[in-house]
Scaffold this motif. Structure first.
Motif, PDB file in Angstrom:
ATOM      1  N   MET A 109       0.833  -1.203   0.000  1.00 41.19           N
ATOM      2  CA  MET A 109       0.000   0.000   0.000  1.00 41.19           C
ATOM      3  C   MET A 109       0.866   1.251   0.000  1.00 41.19           C
ATOM      4  O   MET A 109       0.551   2.236  -0.689  1.00 41.19           O
ATOM      5  N   LYS A 110       1.966   1.223   0.759  1.00 39.99           N
ATOM      6  CA  LYS A 110       2.870   2.359   0.781  1.00 39.99           C
ATOM      7  C   LYS A 110       3.462   2.586  -0.609  1.00 39.99           C
ATOM      8  O   LYS A 110       3.544   3.734  -1.094  1.00 39.99           O
ATOM      9  N   THR A 111       3.856   1.466  -1.268  1.00 33.61           N
ATOM     10  CA  THR A 111       4.376   1.589  -2.632  1.00 33.61           C
ATOM     11  C   THR A 111       3.317   2.150  -3.566  1.00 33.61           C
ATOM     12  O   THR A 111       3.595   3.013  -4.409  1.00 33.61           O
ATOM     13  N   SER A 112       2.074   1.652  -3.418  1.00 29.89           N
ATOM     14  CA  SER A 112       0.980   2.150  -4.255  1.00 29.89           C
ATOM     15  C   SER A 112       0.746   3.635  -4.016  1.00 29.89           C
ATOM     16  O   SER A 112       0.479   4.397  -4.956  1.00 29.89           O
ATOM     17  N   GLU A 113       0.837   4.047  -2.762  1.00 26.08           N
ATOM     18  CA  GLU A 113       0.658   5.472  -2.462  1.00 26.08           C
ATOM     19  C   GLU A 113       1.746   6.309  -3.115  1.00 26.08           C
ATOM     20  O   GLU A 113       1.477   7.393  -3.653  1.00 26.08           O
ATOM     21  N   ASN A 114       2.991   5.795  -3.091  1.00 27.30           N
ATOM     22  CA  ASN A 114       4.077   6.532  -3.745  1.00 27.30           C
ATOM     23  C   ASN A 114       3.846   6.618  -5.255  1.00 27.30           C
ATOM     24  O   ASN A 114       4.054   7.675  -5.871  1.00 27.30           O
ATOM     25  N   VAL A 115       3.415   5.472  -5.824  1.00 24.40           N
ATOM     26  CA  VAL A 115       3.114   5.484  -7.266  1.00 24.40           C
ATOM     27  C   VAL A 115       1.982   6.458  -7.564  1.00 24.40           C
ATOM     28  O   VAL A 115       2.009   7.196  -8.556  1.00 24.40           O
ATOM     29  N   MET A 116       0.963   6.473  -6.685  1.00 24.76           N
ATOM     30  CA  MET A 116      -0.161   7.387  -6.874  1.00 24.76           C
ATOM     31  C   MET A 116       0.292   8.838  -6.829  1.00 24.76           C
ATOM     32  O   MET A 116      -0.155   9.671  -7.637  1.00 24.76           O
ATOM     33  N   GLU A 117       1.196   9.149  -5.922  1.00 27.17           N
ATOM     34  CA  GLU A 117       1.711  10.520  -5.837  1.00 27.17           C
ATOM     35  C   GLU A 117       2.467  10.890  -7.107  1.00 27.17           C
ATOM     36  O   GLU A 117       2.321  11.995  -7.633  1.00 27.17           O
ATOM     37  N   GLU A 118       3.284   9.941  -7.606  1.00 27.33           N
ATOM     38  CA  GLU A 118       4.007  10.206  -8.854  1.00 27.33           C
ATOM     39  C   GLU A 118       3.031  10.422 -10.010  1.00 27.33           C
ATOM     40  O   GLU A 118       3.221  11.324 -10.840  1.00 27.33           O
ATOM     41  N   LEU A 119       1.970   9.584 -10.051  1.00 24.23           N
ATOM     42  CA  LEU A 119       0.980   9.742 -11.114  1.00 24.23           C
ATOM     43  C   LEU A 119       0.264  11.085 -10.996  1.00 24.23           C
ATOM     44  O   LEU A 119      -0.039  11.727 -12.009  1.00 24.23           O
ATOM     45  N   LYS A 120      -0.005  11.512  -9.759  1.00 25.70           N
ATOM     46  CA  LYS A 120      -0.643  12.823  -9.570  1.00 25.70           C
ATOM     47  C   LYS A 120       0.256  13.935 -10.085  1.00 25.70           C
ATOM     48  O   LYS A 120      -0.208  14.871 -10.747  1.00 25.70           O
ATOM     49  N   MET A 121       1.570  13.818  -9.780  1.00 22.00           N
ATOM     50  CA  MET A 121       2.509  14.833 -10.264  1.00 22.00           C
ATOM     51  C   MET A 121       2.565  14.830 -11.782  1.00 22.00           C
ATOM     52  O   MET A 121       2.548  15.894 -12.427  1.00 22.00           O
TER      53      MET A 121
END
Length: 296
Positions: A109-121
């Protein structure tokens, strides 16, 4: 006194039997009928000596049966307790496995959150680029609309502009001239005459609008050892004089062109001077051309 001693001995035997069952020695199932009878007989022999009543024997037997029953129940409780402990151990292992899986899930989930943040950027960057592109597209669209308007205006101007152009041949009759006076050449073979601006009857071009006009001509003379001469007039003014001498080594050819600024109603025509001639046939060796470059 003897009766009391026999009863005490029986109680000690029962206590010993129960203790053996609890300590894993004798159980309710291990006590045989022979042992029961031996105990009863032993007590009975003593009771014969001490005169114990039958009621006491019944009570002792009942106490023994109760002790055996309690031992069996304790054994069952021990087995149930072992089963419960086994289940508890299995449950603890399951809990540990669930905790491990939960740790893995938290990491994912932490990895997914990081990926989500990158996708948001990345999405924010793409939105900025799209906005910039839309702004450029708006500017380009405005410029395109302006260009289209200009093209439409040019089309309108071209549509409104008079269609002026002509191309003429002189004659199919061969040689023309020489004459005693200057004559206006009447180009009778009309190839094109847009706007009907040239009159083959008078040999005169009349400007329909004020503007810049282009004119050109070609001339053939088949006589030898003579001058070939032709004039171009704008109204009553000679604006072009073209001449060439034929030394007897072939046909004599003349050609020239110019641009004139004409007012509406001005006339242009070609003149053959007295004493000179030109030649033409079906091949259009002598021709006269002109068209409107642009209005003024």
């Amino acid at each position: 006194m003897r009766r009391a001693a026999a009863f005490l001995a029986l109680l000690l035997c029962l206590y010993w039997t129960r203790a053996q069952g609890e300590s894993g020695g004798l159980t309710g199932n291990d006590i045989t009928q022979t042992e029961v009878q031996s105990e009863i007989l032993g007590v009975k022999s003593t009771s014969d000596q001490t005169n114990i009543s039958p009621d006491i024997w019944a009570e002792l037997k009942e106490l023994r049966d109760m002790a055996i029953e309690h031992s069996v129940e304790l054994r069952k409780l021990g087995e149930e307790n072992t089963a419960i402990q086994t289940r508890l151990t299995a449950s603890e292992n399951e809990v540990k496995e669930l905790q491990r899986e939960n740790t893995v899930l938290k990491a994912r989930m932490k990895t997914s959150e990081n990926v989500m943040e990158e996708l948001k950027m990345e999405n924010t960057d793409l939105q900025s680029r799209v906005t910039a592109f839309e702004d450029k597209s708006t500017v380009l669209e405005a410029r395109m609309n302006a260009s289209e308007n200009e093209v439409e205006e040019l089309k309108r101007q071209i549509a409104d502009q008079p269609k002026v152009a002509f191309s003429l041949g002189l004659t199919d009759g061969g040689q023309v001239g020489p004459f005693n006076t200057d004559i206006t050449l009447k180009f009778s073979k009309v190839i094109t005459n847009f706007g009907q601006v040239y009159s083959p009857i008078t040999g005169v071009f009349t400007a329909p609008v004020r503007g810049a006009y282009y004119f050109s001509f070609n001339l053939l003379d088949i006589r030898s050892n003579v001058w070939s001469v032709v004039y171009l007039y704008h109204n009553d003014k000679r604006v072009l004089w073209s001449h060439h001498y034929n030394y007897g080594n072939g046909n004599n050819r003349l050609s020239s062109s110019l641009v004139l600024q004409l007012e509406k109603g001005d006339v242009v025509y070609m003149v053959l001077p007295a004493g000179y001639s030109v030649y033409d046939d079906a091949n259009d060796h002598t021709s006269f051309n002109g068209f409107l470059l642009f209005p003024l």
